[in-house]
Design an enzyme around this catalytic site. Structure first.
Site, PDB file in Angstrom:
ATOM      1  N   ASP A  16      43.435  46.416  43.777  1.00 45.99           N
ATOM      2  CA  ASP A  16      44.260  45.287  44.194  1.00 45.99           C
ATOM      3  C   ASP A  16      45.414  45.736  45.076  1.00 45.99           C
ATOM      4  O   ASP A  16      46.335  46.392  44.611  1.00 45.99           O
ATOM      5  CB  ASP A  16      44.842  44.595  42.951  1.00 45.99           C
ATOM      6  CG  ASP A  16      43.803  43.804  42.200  1.00 45.99           C
ATOM      7  OD1 ASP A  16      43.114  42.984  42.832  1.00 45.99           O
ATOM      8  OD2 ASP A  16      43.662  44.004  40.974  1.00 45.99           O
TER       9      ASP A  16
ATOM     10  N   MET B  68      39.372  33.417  42.658  1.00 46.45           N
ATOM     11  CA  MET B  68      40.515  33.793  41.815  1.00 46.45           C
ATOM     12  C   MET B  68      40.615  32.793  40.675  1.00 46.45           C
ATOM     13  O   MET B  68      40.773  31.594  40.902  1.00 46.45           O
ATOM     14  CB  MET B  68      41.825  33.763  42.629  1.00 46.45           C
ATOM     15  CG  MET B  68      42.005  34.873  43.638  1.00 46.45           C
ATOM     16  SD  MET B  68      41.774  36.550  42.989  1.00 46.45           S
ATOM     17  CE  MET B  68      42.951  36.595  41.619  1.00 46.45           C
TER      18      MET B  68
HETATM   19  C1  DX5 Z   1      45.297  39.620  40.092  1.00 49.11           C
HETATM   20  C2  DX5 Z   1      44.336  40.687  40.552  1.00 49.11           C
HETATM   21  C3  DX5 Z   1      43.308  41.010  39.537  1.00 49.11           C
HETATM   22  C4  DX5 Z   1      43.862  41.599  38.262  1.00 49.11           C
HETATM   23  C5  DX5 Z   1      42.993  41.154  37.125  1.00 49.11           C
HETATM   24  O1  DX5 Z   1      46.121  39.249  41.115  1.00 49.11           O
HETATM   25  O2  DX5 Z   1      43.664  40.283  41.739  1.00 49.11           O
HETATM   26  O3  DX5 Z   1      42.276  41.835  40.060  1.00 49.11           O
HETATM   27  O4  DX5 Z   1      43.904  43.007  38.279  1.00 49.11           O
HETATM   28  O5  DX5 Z   1      43.580  41.543  35.937  1.00 49.11           O
HETATM   29  P1  DX5 Z   1      43.210  40.851  34.533  1.00 49.11           P
HETATM   30  O6  DX5 Z   1      41.739  41.097  34.319  1.00 49.11           O
HETATM   31  O7  DX5 Z   1      44.093  41.546  33.573  1.00 49.11           O
HETATM   32  O8  DX5 Z   1      43.501  39.379  34.686  1.00 49.11           O
HETATM   33 ZN    ZN Z   2      41.835  41.456  42.374  1.00 45.74          ZN
END
Ligand code: DX5
Ligand code: ZN
Length: 225
Positions: free
Chosen positions: A36, A138
């Site tokens: 990320d 998302m």
């Molecule tokens: C959020 C990121 C995700 C995050 C997910 O903005 O894009 O990839 O790392 O983390 P979890 O699985 O803890 O929600």
């Molecule tokens: Zn992500």
């Protein structure tokens, strides 16, 4: 078809980044590593740049799935490709020239992904379906790990699955944010093919291997194939 698991390194212990990446690879259940990138503008948080992607590349042979949560990402395509990214995913909300962005990513030999925030309509994908190798839904507002899965994401995944099937697109349908064993089955049944998970893997009380196993068990196999 086997569901792909993509542990998100955002939830790792950064003091032991290489070790954690190797633990993931050794566990044998992960298909790619999700990285990320946050710019403090498109999302209210800062994370990694190309140098960290290069460090992860040194630690693993798994494909690196780089999620660019940033404005004007095209300034950095060359740098991320040079650091070893295999896929670059950009946000529809950050790219007024999305068509060109996807072309530019593919031209560099990378898989091209399009991400959609929870408040954005699947209709925005309509004109770029033939250029997308990955659609990233998302299921939380991006910027932070450890948030709660937004339930209406399931219907959105179903809708995008229909769009992809109607267009005959083989693109991955990836879901990112709040993915845990308790929602994984429903997400897969709605048509997702990739599960991105940070906390569920790295914060599992029994370690990353157990976290991956549990996700694999609940996600089972894609019922459509
Ligand atoms: C959020 C990121 C995700 C995050 C997910 O903005 O894009 O990839 O790392 O983390 P979890 O699985 O803890 O929600
Ligand atoms: Zn992500």
């Amino acid at each position: 078809m086997r569901i792909k698991l993509a542990p998100s390194i955002l939830a790792a212990d950064f003091g032991r980044l290489a070790e954690q990446v190797q633990e993931i690879e050794r566990a044998g259940e992960a298909d790619q590593i999700h990285v990320d990138v946050m710019d403090g503008l498109f999302v209210p948080n800062l994370s990694f740049g190309p140098m960290i992607v290069a460090a992860i590349r040194q630690a693993t042979n798994l494909p690196l799935d780089v999620h660019l949560m940033m404005v004007d990402p095209s300034r950095y395509y060359d740098a991320f490709v040079a650091s070893g990214a295999n896929a670059l995913t950009v946000h529809v909300e950050a790219c007024p020239h999305l068509y060109r962005d996807l072309e530019e990513i593919r031209r560099r030999g990378c898989r091209a992904g399009v991400a959609l925030n929870p408040g954005s309509s699947p209709l925005l994908l309509d004109s770029v379906l033939d250029l997308a190798d990955i659609i990233l839904v998302m299921s939380v507002s991006p910027g932070f790990g450890g948030q709660q899965f937004i339930p209406s994401s399931v219907e959105k995944i179903r809708r995008i699955r229909r769009m992809l099937d109607d267009a005959g697109s083989p693109a991955d349908l990836s879901v990112d944010g709040g993915v845990t064993p308790s929602v994984a089955g429903e997400i897969v049944r709605a048509g997702a093919t990739v599960l991105v998970a940070g906390s569920a893997v790295f914060h599992h009380p029994k370690g990353v291997e157990a976290g991956l196993r549990e996700l694999r068990l609940t996600a089972v196999n894609d019922p459509r194939k």
